[in-house]
Write an enzyme that holds these catalytic residues in place. Structure first.
Site, PDB file in Angstrom:
ATOM      1  N   ARG A  43     -47.896  61.222  70.892  1.00  0.00           N
ATOM      2  CA  ARG A  43     -47.327  60.458  70.434  1.00  0.00           C
ATOM      3  C   ARG A  43     -45.622  61.200  70.442  1.00  0.00           C
ATOM      4  O   ARG A  43     -44.916  60.142  70.155  1.00  0.00           O
ATOM      5  CB  ARG A  43     -47.311  60.473  68.993  1.00  0.00           C
ATOM      6  CG  ARG A  43     -46.636  60.044  67.840  1.00  0.00           C
ATOM      7  CD  ARG A  43     -47.665  60.380  66.068  1.00  0.00           C
ATOM      8  NE  ARG A  43     -46.699  60.700  64.820  1.00  0.00           N
ATOM      9  CZ  ARG A  43     -46.245  60.986  64.612  1.00  0.00           C
ATOM     10  NH1 ARG A  43     -46.697  62.384  64.496  1.00  0.00           N
ATOM     11  NH2 ARG A  43     -45.405  60.989  63.244  1.00  0.00           N
ATOM     12  N   HIS A  47     -42.405  59.046  70.444  1.00  0.00           N
ATOM     13  CA  HIS A  47     -41.166  59.169  69.553  1.00  0.00           C
ATOM     14  C   HIS A  47     -39.656  59.505  70.106  1.00  0.00           C
ATOM     15  O   HIS A  47     -39.130  58.799  69.716  1.00  0.00           O
ATOM     16  CB  HIS A  47     -41.865  59.764  68.200  1.00  0.00           C
ATOM     17  CG  HIS A  47     -42.839  59.105  67.335  1.00  0.00           C
ATOM     18  ND1 HIS A  47     -43.434  58.809  65.931  1.00  0.00           N
ATOM     19  CD2 HIS A  47     -43.557  58.042  67.816  1.00  0.00           C
ATOM     20  CE1 HIS A  47     -43.100  58.066  65.589  1.00  0.00           C
ATOM     21  NE2 HIS A  47     -44.064  57.434  66.546  1.00  0.00           N
ATOM     22  N   HIS A 170     -53.296  53.155  70.703  1.00  0.00           N
ATOM     23  CA  HIS A 170     -53.639  53.415  69.816  1.00  0.00           C
ATOM     24  C   HIS A 170     -55.287  54.198  69.498  1.00  0.00           C
ATOM     25  O   HIS A 170     -55.822  54.487  68.775  1.00  0.00           O
ATOM     26  CB  HIS A 170     -53.412  52.846  68.141  1.00  0.00           C
ATOM     27  CG  HIS A 170     -52.626  53.263  67.577  1.00  0.00           C
ATOM     28  ND1 HIS A 170     -51.702  52.162  66.816  1.00  0.00           N
ATOM     29  CD2 HIS A 170     -51.583  54.076  67.974  1.00  0.00           C
ATOM     30  CE1 HIS A 170     -50.860  53.346  66.526  1.00  0.00           C
ATOM     31  NE2 HIS A 170     -50.264  53.663  67.401  1.00  0.00           N
ATOM     32  N   TRP A 186     -58.953  55.086  65.469  1.00  0.00           N
ATOM     33  CA  TRP A 186     -58.996  53.775  65.483  1.00  0.00           C
ATOM     34  C   TRP A 186     -60.213  53.177  66.318  1.00  0.00           C
ATOM     35  O   TRP A 186     -60.643  52.269  66.522  1.00  0.00           O
ATOM     36  CB  TRP A 186     -57.333  53.308  66.215  1.00  0.00           C
ATOM     37  CG  TRP A 186     -56.745  53.494  65.881  1.00  0.00           C
ATOM     38  CD1 TRP A 186     -55.830  51.945  65.259  1.00  0.00           C
ATOM     39  CD2 TRP A 186     -55.680  54.334  65.350  1.00  0.00           C
ATOM     40  NE1 TRP A 186     -54.504  52.181  64.999  1.00  0.00           N
ATOM     41  CE2 TRP A 186     -54.223  53.565  65.050  1.00  0.00           C
ATOM     42  CE3 TRP A 186     -55.261  55.220  66.215  1.00  0.00           C
ATOM     43  CZ2 TRP A 186     -52.970  54.628  64.843  1.00  0.00           C
ATOM     44  CZ3 TRP A 186     -54.166  56.227  65.737  1.00  0.00           C
ATOM     45  CH2 TRP A 186     -53.323  55.467  64.993  1.00  0.00           C
TER      46      TRP A 186
HETATM   47 FE1  CCH Z   1     -48.526  54.956  67.257  1.00  0.00          FE
HETATM   48  N1  CCH Z   1     -48.840  55.730  65.150  1.00  0.00           N
HETATM   49  N2  CCH Z   1     -47.327  53.730  66.837  1.00  0.00           N
HETATM   50  N3  CCH Z   1     -48.473  54.472  68.726  1.00  0.00           N
HETATM   51  N4  CCH Z   1     -49.615  56.727  67.869  1.00  0.00           N
HETATM   52  C1  CCH Z   1     -49.787  56.645  64.878  1.00  0.00           C
HETATM   53  C2  CCH Z   1     -50.473  57.631  65.219  1.00  0.00           C
HETATM   54  C3  CCH Z   1     -50.227  57.796  66.882  1.00  0.00           C
HETATM   55  C4  CCH Z   1     -47.658  53.059  65.150  1.00  0.00           C
HETATM   56  C5  CCH Z   1     -47.891  53.632  63.918  1.00  0.00           C
HETATM   57  C6  CCH Z   1     -48.655  54.800  63.803  1.00  0.00           C
HETATM   58  C7  CCH Z   1     -47.699  53.347  69.228  1.00  0.00           C
HETATM   59  C8  CCH Z   1     -47.442  52.575  68.346  1.00  0.00           C
HETATM   60  C9  CCH Z   1     -47.343  52.047  67.750  1.00  0.00           C
HETATM   61  C10 CCH Z   1     -50.377  56.303  68.715  1.00  0.00           C
HETATM   62  C11 CCH Z   1     -48.955  56.586  70.204  1.00  0.00           C
HETATM   63  C12 CCH Z   1     -48.290  55.013  70.188  1.00  0.00           C
HETATM   64  C13 CCH Z   1     -49.695  56.412  63.743  1.00  0.00           C
HETATM   65  C14 CCH Z   1     -50.150  57.835  62.657  1.00  0.00           C
HETATM   66  C15 CCH Z   1     -48.657  55.861  62.571  1.00  0.00           C
HETATM   67  C16 CCH Z   1     -48.666  54.524  61.379  1.00  0.00           C
HETATM   68  C17 CCH Z   1     -49.178  59.339  62.615  1.00  0.00           C
HETATM   69  C18 CCH Z   1     -49.642  60.075  61.527  1.00  0.00           C
HETATM   70  O1  CCH Z   1     -50.451  60.373  60.550  1.00  0.00           O
HETATM   71  O2  CCH Z   1     -50.139  61.012  61.805  1.00  0.00           O
HETATM   72  C19 CCH Z   1     -47.029  51.211  64.979  1.00  0.00           C
HETATM   73  C20 CCH Z   1     -46.364  50.918  63.935  1.00  0.00           C
HETATM   74  C21 CCH Z   1     -46.640  51.363  66.787  1.00  0.00           C
HETATM   75  C22 CCH Z   1     -45.722  50.303  67.076  1.00  0.00           C
HETATM   76  O3  CCH Z   1     -46.068  49.107  66.106  1.00  0.00           O
HETATM   77  C23 CCH Z   1     -47.456  53.545  71.222  1.00  0.00           C
HETATM   78  C24 CCH Z   1     -46.542  52.570  71.740  1.00  0.00           C
HETATM   79  C25 CCH Z   1     -47.950  54.399  71.493  1.00  0.00           C
HETATM   80  C26 CCH Z   1     -47.890  55.262  72.454  1.00  0.00           C
HETATM   81  C27 CCH Z   1     -48.012  54.354  73.989  1.00  0.00           C
HETATM   82  C28 CCH Z   1     -50.815  58.091  68.662  1.00  0.00           C
HETATM   83  C29 CCH Z   1     -50.868  58.807  70.587  1.00  0.00           C
HETATM   84  C30 CCH Z   1     -50.899  58.267  67.631  1.00  0.00           C
HETATM   85  C31 CCH Z   1     -51.943  59.411  67.462  1.00  0.00           C
HETATM   86  C32 CCH Z   1     -51.247  61.112  67.166  1.00  0.00           C
HETATM   87  C33 CCH Z   1     -52.177  62.051  66.535  1.00  0.00           C
HETATM   88  O4  CCH Z   1     -51.417  62.894  65.648  1.00  0.00           O
HETATM   89  O5  CCH Z   1     -53.416  61.892  66.603  1.00  0.00           O
END
Ligand code: CCH
Length: 286
Positions: A43, A47, A170, A186
């Protein structure tokens, strides 16, 4: 560097496989989340990079601009955990830029969680004028729909298929109420790189979760998995759904498309030495 007898002396280049190995050692921690910092490092890399705007050329991983005000952007809540985790690596290898370190950590995390080899190049600068730092609001908003996702990923320079492949990340990690407000993972294997996100999207029956938190979906069967409104948009939109079906059926195709799109994501907005060829790292298990 000074020139001796007409030839330039180059600094010994960092052994990035050593940096990779040191980051890999940090991932496991049985007391953190599902037992690994891998997902939050993915993440962070995303970001740091996903602020890129193709039209103006600003944003992206170069400049490691999340060291500044951007750290407080709502979308980045919680990412200090990942940045702080990497601080000892920066101390040990002071020659690596933060922009290279944060993107490399995403590569390490994907590979160490069983994902594909991600080709990665060093050379991101940490210098970026303040005027080129991305404004808040560049990253996708999980409460929105397919039009929003398409607009955001197109702005970065990705087509629909690349967007779907990237969001397949995800399969990893979870949402945290104290970070995004959303809650839960997920998939049932949040620290292993799989195509399960797509499988679950198609196979489960998703119902709105009844709770006081933000609007999200729960699987009717176990109620322990979740989908964001933007995740559901990938099966609502016919074009996106085609790619969800493809990746649910073909895990190898997902892996290779993800690897290409993620490598592209981490390079957006940076200018690399045209002579530099991408590096492929050996996973620490080999
Ligand atoms: Fe994401 N993501 N993401 N995401 N994401 C969140 C967590 C992760 C969106 C929203 C969220 C990508 C695209 C999108 C990861 C990788 C990617 C969370 C929860 C949200 C909300 C954050 C929290 O509460 O900790 C949205 C909207 C989109 C696009 O539509 C893409 C692209 C990627 C990577 C290539 C990962 C990995 C996580 C988990 C983080 C964790 O701490 O476990």
């Amino acid at each position: 560097y000074p020139s001796i007898a007409g030839s330039e002396i180059k600094a010994a280049s960092l052994d990035y496989q050593r940096v990779y190995n040191e980051i890999a050692k940090l991932l496991e921690d049985e007391d953190y989340d599902d037992g690994s910092y891998g997902p939050i490092l993915v993440r962070l890399a995303w970001h740091a990079s996903g602020t890129f705007d193709r039209a103006s050329g600003n944003g992206g991983s170069g400049g490691a601009t999340m060291r500044y005000q951007e750290a407080n952007h709502g979308a980045n809540a919680g990412l200090q955990v990942a940045r702080n985790l990497l601080e000892p690596i920066k101390k040990k290898f002071p020659d690596i830029t933060y922009a290279d370190l944060w993107t490399l950590a995403g590569v390490v995390a994907i590979q160490e969680m069983g994902g594909p080899t991600i080709l990665w190049r060093p050379g991101r600068s940490d210098d970026k004028p303040e005027s080129d730092r991305p404004p808040e609001g560049r990253l996708p908003d999980a409460s929105k729909d397919e039009n929003h996702i398409r607009q955001v990923f197109t702005r970065m320079g990705f087509n629909d298929q690349e967007a779907v492949a990237l969001i397949g990340a995800h399969a990893l990690g979870r949402c945290h109420p104290d970070r995004s407000g959303f809650e839960g993972p997920w998939t049932f294997s949040p620290i292993v790189f799989t195509n399960d996100y797509f499988v679950k999207l198609l196979e489960e029956k998703w119902v709105p979760r009844k709770w006081s938190g933000p609007h999200q979906f729960a699987d009717e069967g176990s109620k322990s998995l979740m989908m964001l409104p933007t995740d559901m948009a990938l099966i609502k939109d016919a074009t996106y759904k085609k790619f969800v079906e493809l990746y649910a059926k073909d895990a190898a195709k997902f892996s290779s498309d993800f690897a290409a799109a993620f490598a592209k994501l981490l390079e957006l907005g940076n200018h690399f030495d045209p002579q530099s060829s991408p590096l492929a790292f050996k996973p620490s298990a080999e």
